[in-house]
Write an enzyme that holds these catalytic residues in place. Structure first.
Site, short mmCIF file in Angstrom:
data_model
loop_
_atom_site.label_atom_id
_atom_site.label_comp_id
_atom_site.label_asym_id
_atom_site.label_seq_id
_atom_site.Cartn_x
_atom_site.Cartn_y
_atom_site.Cartn_z
N SER A 75 0.84 -1.19 0.00
CA SER A 75 0.00 0.00 0.00
C SER A 75 0.88 1.24 0.00
CB SER A 75 -0.85 -0.01 1.27
OG SER A 75 -1.44 1.23 1.48
N TYR A 86 -1.38 -0.68 10.75
CA TYR A 86 -1.70 -1.29 9.45
C TYR A 86 -0.55 -1.04 8.48
CZ TYR A 86 -3.47 -1.39 4.68
OH TYR A 86 -3.58 -1.61 3.34
N LYS A 128 2.31 -3.72 6.65
CA LYS A 128 2.66 -3.83 5.22
C LYS A 128 4.16 -3.63 5.02
CE LYS A 128 -1.36 -4.70 3.38
NZ LYS A 128 -1.62 -5.95 2.69
C1 UD1 Z 1 -7.11 5.14 3.75
C2 UD1 Z 1 -6.04 4.66 4.68
C3 UD1 Z 1 -4.94 4.01 3.87
C4 UD1 Z 1 -5.52 2.88 3.04
C5 UD1 Z 1 -6.61 3.43 2.14
C6 UD1 Z 1 -7.29 2.31 1.39
C7 UD1 Z 1 -6.17 6.27 6.55
C8 UD1 Z 1 -5.47 7.36 7.28
N1 UD1 Z 1 -5.53 5.77 5.47
O1 UD1 Z 1 -6.53 6.13 2.92
O2 UD1 Z 1 -3.96 3.50 4.73
O3 UD1 Z 1 -4.51 2.30 2.25
O4 UD1 Z 1 -7.60 4.08 2.95
O5 UD1 Z 1 -8.10 2.83 0.40
O6 UD1 Z 1 -7.25 5.83 6.92
N2 UD1 Z 1 -12.91 11.47 3.60
C9 UD1 Z 1 -13.94 12.32 3.98
N3 UD1 Z 1 -15.07 11.76 4.51
C10 UD1 Z 1 -15.22 10.41 4.69
C11 UD1 Z 1 -14.16 9.55 4.30
C12 UD1 Z 1 -13.02 10.12 3.76
O7 UD1 Z 1 -13.85 13.53 3.84
O8 UD1 Z 1 -16.26 9.98 5.21
C13 UD1 Z 1 -11.70 12.05 2.98
C14 UD1 Z 1 -10.42 11.79 3.75
O9 UD1 Z 1 -10.22 12.80 4.71
C15 UD1 Z 1 -9.38 11.81 2.63
C16 UD1 Z 1 -10.14 11.24 1.43
O10 UD1 Z 1 -11.52 11.43 1.73
O11 UD1 Z 1 -9.00 13.12 2.32
C17 UD1 Z 1 -9.88 9.76 1.19
O12 UD1 Z 1 -10.12 9.04 2.38
P1 UD1 Z 1 -10.11 7.44 2.42
O13 UD1 Z 1 -10.98 6.90 1.37
O14 UD1 Z 1 -10.42 7.04 3.84
O15 UD1 Z 1 -8.63 7.04 2.02
P2 UD1 Z 1 -7.22 7.49 2.67
O16 UD1 Z 1 -7.41 8.20 3.96
O17 UD1 Z 1 -6.43 8.16 1.63
#
Ligand code: UD1
Length: 341
Positions: free
Chosen positions: A123, A147, A151
């Site tokens: 990842s 996590y 990895k």
């Molecule tokens: C997350 C994990 C990462 C993992 C990946 C798998 C964290 C810190 N990291 O990445 O280790 O490999 O998922 O896909 O959890 N967001 C919102 N509202 C929500 C959900 C997300 O605003 O309800 C925003 C987050 O702040 C971020 C973006 O959407 O800016 C993407 O979030 P997410 O899909 O959870 O992925 P990552 O945080 O990049």
């Protein structure tokens, strides 16, 4: 024959489809901890070919040895593992057990059976907070949660194994943010409980299973203040695994001094609001949202430098954000409750 651990999961099931379509024989090894056997029924519906199934856990070395022998696999694609960052902070030992010990037992079993070709699901989280963007494979590795460290530990184990025995053929694939679903709408992401990740949450808001999306922060140093990520279509990601297998079978791979380690991303970043707008557009449904405080541990921006994948695997992501949202919506609207629908 390819043994696919975690083959009933989200990325695993999409990869099984592409493997079967390309003519590979597939045996899935899965404990169904966070996956559903129905996914494999759907894989067969899509491809007209049935993957073999052996139910088992990677931490059970004898079970893996038996599966390798029974299937006569000559390569392994290893997806099985736990993947929720928040949960890993609360239950780190479970992450080290499933992800690190699980892979260790798998490697021992492979060594015992003389199976030496492995594609491993890593990842982009192994990079931690980016010190430089886009992220190249030589970016320092500094994961920030259990996590990510699980990895990273497996990656180190694989590098040590390859140094000790370079007849192994090992590829480490560092995924960015996998989203979307197969075009058929038959397989897709089926998160248990409240989704942590953005796209499945947006999908559930669009289908009215949840009321409103919380946007975690709009004060990041990004064009619209919301977090920027490199979303990659799961079908593109699946195809990357076939390209990695192909590259490992190429005798030129002997020239690599290390494991074949590549980013699988598009190289393009989209903000949370970009995703919301694209989703509303393709679904024709509103996605109401509110701005909420930043989520602890989140970073502003993260996107890949995908050049190495093109050079070494001749692979490049082809599907854009609209296709990711459209396929996610197709899956979500046909299966509003995932495989239980
Ligand atoms: C997350 C994990 C990462 C993992 C990946 C798998 C964290 C810190 N990291 O990445 O280790 O490999 O998922 O896909 O959890 N967001 C919102 N509202 C929500 C959900 C997300 O605003 O309800 C925003 C987050 O702040 C971020 C973006 O959407 O800016 C993407 O979030 P997410 O899909 O959870 O992925 P990552 O945080 O990049």
């Amino acid at each position: 024959m390819i043994l696919v651990t975690g083959g009933a999961g989200y990325i695993g099931s999409h990869t099984c489809v592409e493997l079967l379509n390309a003519g590979f024989d597939v045996t899935v090894f899965d404990n169904f901890y966070n996956s559903n056997p129905e996914a494999l029924v759907r894989v067969e519906q899509i491809t007209g070919r049935k993957p073999e199934l052996i139910q088992g856990d990677c931490r059970d070395r004898a079970a893996v040895v038996a599966a390798l022998k029974q299937s006569q696999a000559n390569a392994v694609i290893h997806f099985a593992g736990l993947k929720a960052v928040g949960e890993s902070v609360e239950q780190p030992l479970s992450y080290y057990d499933n992800n690190v010990v699980g892979t260790l037992r798998l490697l021992e079993a492979m060594q015992e059976c003389g199976v030496k070709t492995l594609v491993f699901s890593s990842s982009a989280t192994v990079y931690g907070d980016p010190v430089q963007l886009p992220l190249t494979e030589s970016h320092p590795l500094a994961p920030t949660n259990p996590y990510g460290r699980s990895k990273w530990m497996v990656e180190e184990m694989l590098r040590d194994l390859y140094r000790s025995d370079n007849t192994f053929r090992i590829s480490i694939l560092r995924y960015f943010n996998p989203v979307g679903a197969h075009d058929s709408g038959l397989i897709g992401e089926d998160p248990q409980g409240i989704p942590n990740n953005l796209m499945p949450f947006v999908a559930q808001v669009a289908v009215k299973r949840r009321e409103i999306l919380n946007v975690w922060g709009n004060d990041y140093p990004t064009p619209d203040g919301t977090g920027v990520r490199d979303y990659i279509h799961v079908v593109d990601l699946a195809l990357g695994h076939l390209k990695a297998l192909e590259a490992l079978r190429n005798p030129q791979v002997n020239k690599f001094p290390e494991c074949l380690t590549v980013n699988l991303g598009t190289g393009r970043g989209y903000s949370v609001l970009d995703v919301v707008r694209a989703y509303e557009q393709v679904s024709g449904r509103p996605v109401p949202y509110r701005i909420a405080p930043r989520r602890p541990g989140d970073i502003a921006s993260c996107y890949a430098d995908p050049k190495r994948a093109l050079e070494l695997l001749s692979w490049q992501a082809k599907l854009g954000l609209d296709a990711m949202c459209a396929s996610s919506w197709h899956w979500q609207s046909i299966n509003p409750k995932g495989y239980q629908s």
